[in-house]
Scaffold this motif. Structure first.
Motif, PDB file in Angstrom:
ATOM      1  N   GLU A  11      -9.537 -49.508 -46.513  1.00  0.00           N
ATOM      2  CA  GLU A  11     -10.834 -49.508 -45.848  1.00  0.00           C
ATOM      3  C   GLU A  11     -11.946 -49.228 -46.876  1.00  0.00           C
ATOM      4  O   GLU A  11     -12.986 -49.900 -46.892  1.00  0.00           O
ATOM      5  CB  GLU A  11     -10.796 -48.436 -44.760  1.00  0.00           C
ATOM      6  N   THR A  68     -19.726 -59.844 -41.062  1.00  0.00           N
ATOM      7  CA  THR A  68     -19.361 -58.631 -40.316  1.00  0.00           C
ATOM      8  C   THR A  68     -17.966 -58.123 -40.674  1.00  0.00           C
ATOM      9  O   THR A  68     -16.995 -58.868 -40.573  1.00  0.00           O
ATOM     10  CB  THR A  68     -19.377 -58.896 -38.792  1.00  0.00           C
ATOM     11  N   HIS A 113     -14.723 -55.637 -39.872  1.00  0.00           N
ATOM     12  CA  HIS A 113     -14.044 -54.885 -38.805  1.00  0.00           C
ATOM     13  C   HIS A 113     -12.878 -54.170 -39.487  1.00  0.00           C
ATOM     14  O   HIS A 113     -11.786 -54.745 -39.602  1.00  0.00           O
ATOM     15  CB  HIS A 113     -13.487 -55.825 -37.723  1.00  0.00           C
ATOM     16  N   ARG A 141     -10.201 -51.199 -39.894  1.00  0.00           N
ATOM     17  CA  ARG A 141      -9.491 -50.067 -39.298  1.00  0.00           C
ATOM     18  C   ARG A 141      -9.285 -49.011 -40.378  1.00  0.00           C
ATOM     19  O   ARG A 141      -9.001 -49.360 -41.534  1.00  0.00           O
ATOM     20  CB  ARG A 141      -8.140 -50.564 -38.767  1.00  0.00           C
ATOM     21  N   ALA A 201     -16.301 -63.210 -41.287  1.00  0.00           N
ATOM     22  CA  ALA A 201     -15.845 -61.915 -40.782  1.00  0.00           C
ATOM     23  C   ALA A 201     -14.661 -61.427 -41.609  1.00  0.00           C
ATOM     24  O   ALA A 201     -13.812 -62.231 -42.031  1.00  0.00           O
ATOM     25  CB  ALA A 201     -15.445 -62.053 -39.314  1.00  0.00           C
ATOM     26  N   PHE A 224     -11.531 -58.676 -41.499  1.00  0.00           N
ATOM     27  CA  PHE A 224     -10.755 -57.791 -40.630  1.00  0.00           C
ATOM     28  C   PHE A 224      -9.722 -57.028 -41.444  1.00  0.00           C
ATOM     29  O   PHE A 224      -9.082 -57.612 -42.331  1.00  0.00           O
ATOM     30  CB  PHE A 224      -9.987 -58.592 -39.576  1.00  0.00           C
ATOM     31  N   GLU A 255      -6.415 -54.779 -40.352  1.00  0.00           N
ATOM     32  CA  GLU A 255      -5.603 -54.307 -39.224  1.00  0.00           C
ATOM     33  C   GLU A 255      -4.228 -53.890 -39.728  1.00  0.00           C
ATOM     34  O   GLU A 255      -3.912 -54.066 -40.908  1.00  0.00           O
ATOM     35  CB  GLU A 255      -5.406 -55.454 -38.207  1.00  0.00           C
TER      36      GLU A 255
END
Ligand SMILES: Nc1ncnc2c1ncn2[C@@H]1O[C@H](COP(=O)(O)OP(=O)(O)OP(=O)(O)O)[C@@H](O)[C@H]1O
Ligand SMILES: [Mg+2]
Length: 429
Positions: free
Chosen positions: A283, A305, A307, A309, A343, A345, A347
């Motif tokens: 992260e 953007t 996202h 975790r 984007a 991500f 996860e």
């Protein structure tokens, strides 16, 4: 690469050897079995024909009166037998141990009367039957005297064929075993020089790239110095210097990418793979990259953007992982037209960290998807519009492999692309 090549060579060699041996063994077996069968049939025919004179003696004087000198007795073997029949097919006498378990059938008698001998296999006994004719006194008509049936057990033949088969199987296994041993040696001998040369070539590429870096950096510094004192230069000279600087930057970029790839190659060849891996909070690493790429996104009005975790930790080299994701983010922003979306991500899926970079860019044609990780490959659309060398994804893939991960891509031309990276989680975190 060489490991799989070695197995491929060995397997091909063994397959060829098995095919050669299999074909030659089958040929040998067929040849011998046919020749043994033929010998057996010939023996029976000779025996039956040699016994013809004895039929008349048996008919007139009985079996006890058979002359010891008659030729069939010399031919008679322990596994053979003879049977004498009258013209109606009734058994008159027999001599020997192995007999066919049936008497002369009517069909056989009819067949024999047509004048041809009949060869039959009954269980483990081979029989050869003939009809015996004598000329009448007028010498114009033939009179049927009866039939003779010579038999021989085929146990001996079966035993010989069994022996031959076992011999061929044992021989085949030995040949394959010896071929495997020699095949291992041969593949090693063949691939060893290739492997050595390739390793030298990789070192050479690395060395050249390394040696080129210093003079290129010197050019870059000198150009910077010159550009920093524009009062001594004309406007045209300043412009030309800017061109030299850009070209030089491109070459430095290329040299660094090549150096990176050649080092990655050499490292992946080493068995110990002495990478300096440490626990990395993905992260944080990705957040840094988001901040770094934000200005690039804003300059193209791209909605960027993240996202992310929290708490996902992998073991790796932070410098290399930054390089991996910046190559992917750079592509996403570079190949997305103004006003699009990108984007990022982060996860977790089972024991893997999953990083996805999705864009609404130009996309990649489906037939080009298998090529994108090759060095210097660029789509035509990318070549004509954007700067680049075609090394970014090759480097990304090399880094993913060093981290025992996986990189996948899905894309639709004109709609966008999605790159998905899987990295094993740090087991101790
Ligand atoms: N997100 C993307 N959208 C569309 N095409 C892409 C994307 N990422 C990669 N490609 C295609 O794959 C090619 C190879 O990408 P790669 O990053 O290896 O090279 P590059 O971006 O052209 O140059 P560089 O070496 O500077 O990264 C690109 O030229 C482009 O055609
Ligand atoms: Mg790129």
């Amino acid at each position: 690469m060489f490991q799989s090549l070695r197995w491929l060579f060995l397997l091909t060699y063994l397959l060829v050897m098995s095919a050669i041996f299999g074909a030659s063994s089958t040929a040998i077996y067929i040849f011998f079995s046919r020749s043994l069968e033929q010998q057996l049939n010939d023996r029976l025919q000779i025996l039956a024909e040699a016994a013809i004179p004895s039929l008349r003696i048996i008919k007139s004087r009985g079996i006890q009166r058979l002359d010891d000198e008659l030729p069939w007795q010399e031919l008679f073997r322990h596994n053979q037998s003879l049977e004498w029949f009258n013209p109606k097919g009734k058994l008159l006498a027999k001599e020997g141990k192995f007999f066919a378990n049936s008497s002369l059938s009517q069909a056989l008698v009819d067949g024999l009367q047509e004048g041809f001998p009949i060869l039959q296999q009954q269980g483990q006994v081979r029989t050869f039957s003939i009809a015996v004719y004598t000329e009448d006194r007028d010498k114009t008509t033939l009179r049927l005297e009866g039939y003779i049936r010579a038999s021989e057990s085929t146990q001996d033949l079966i035993w010989k064929l069994d022996q031959l088969r076992s011999g061929l199987i044992v021989g085949g296994v030995t040949v394959l075993l010896l071929s495997s041993i020699s095949g291992i040696g041969l593949t090693w001998l063949t691939l060893q020089p290739m492997q050595r040369n390739l390793r030298r070539l990789k070192h050479f590429t690395g060395d050249v790239a390394h040696e080129l870096r210093n003079p290129l950096t010197a050019i870059s510094t000198t150009v910077d110095l010159l550009r920093n004192s524009p009062e001594e230069l004309s406007l045209t000279q300043v412009r030309k210097l800017a061109i030299i600087d850009r070209a030089n930057e491109q070459i430095i970029h290329l040299v660094e990418d090549l150096l990176f790839l050649s080092r990655a190659n050499i490292a992946s060849d080493r068995l110990d793979r002495d990478f300096n891996f440490a626990p990395i909070r993905l992260e944080e690493l990705l957040q840094d990259l988001v901040e770094r790429f934000e200005p690039q996104a804003q300059s193209k009005q791209i909605q960027f953007t993240p996202h992310l975790r929290t708490g996902i930790v992998v073991k790796g080299d932070s410098h290399k992982l930054s390089r991996l994701f910046s190559n992917l983010l750079d592509n996403a922003l570079k190949y997305t037209t103004d006003g699009g979306r990108v984007a990022l991500f982060l996860e977790q899926e089972q024991r893997f960290a999953v990083i996805r970079i999705e864009d609404t860019g130009i996309g990649i044609p489906p037939d080009s998807l298998p090529l994108i990780f090759q060095r210097f490959w660029r789509a035509d659309a990318a070549k004509s519009e954007k700067d680049g060398l075609g090394l970014g994804l090759a480097i990304a893939q090399a880094i993913v492999q060093q981290h025992k991960g996986e990189i996948k891509v899905s894309s639709r031309l004109g709609a966008g692309s999605s790159f998905r990276v899987l990295l094993p989680l740090d087991a101790q975190a």
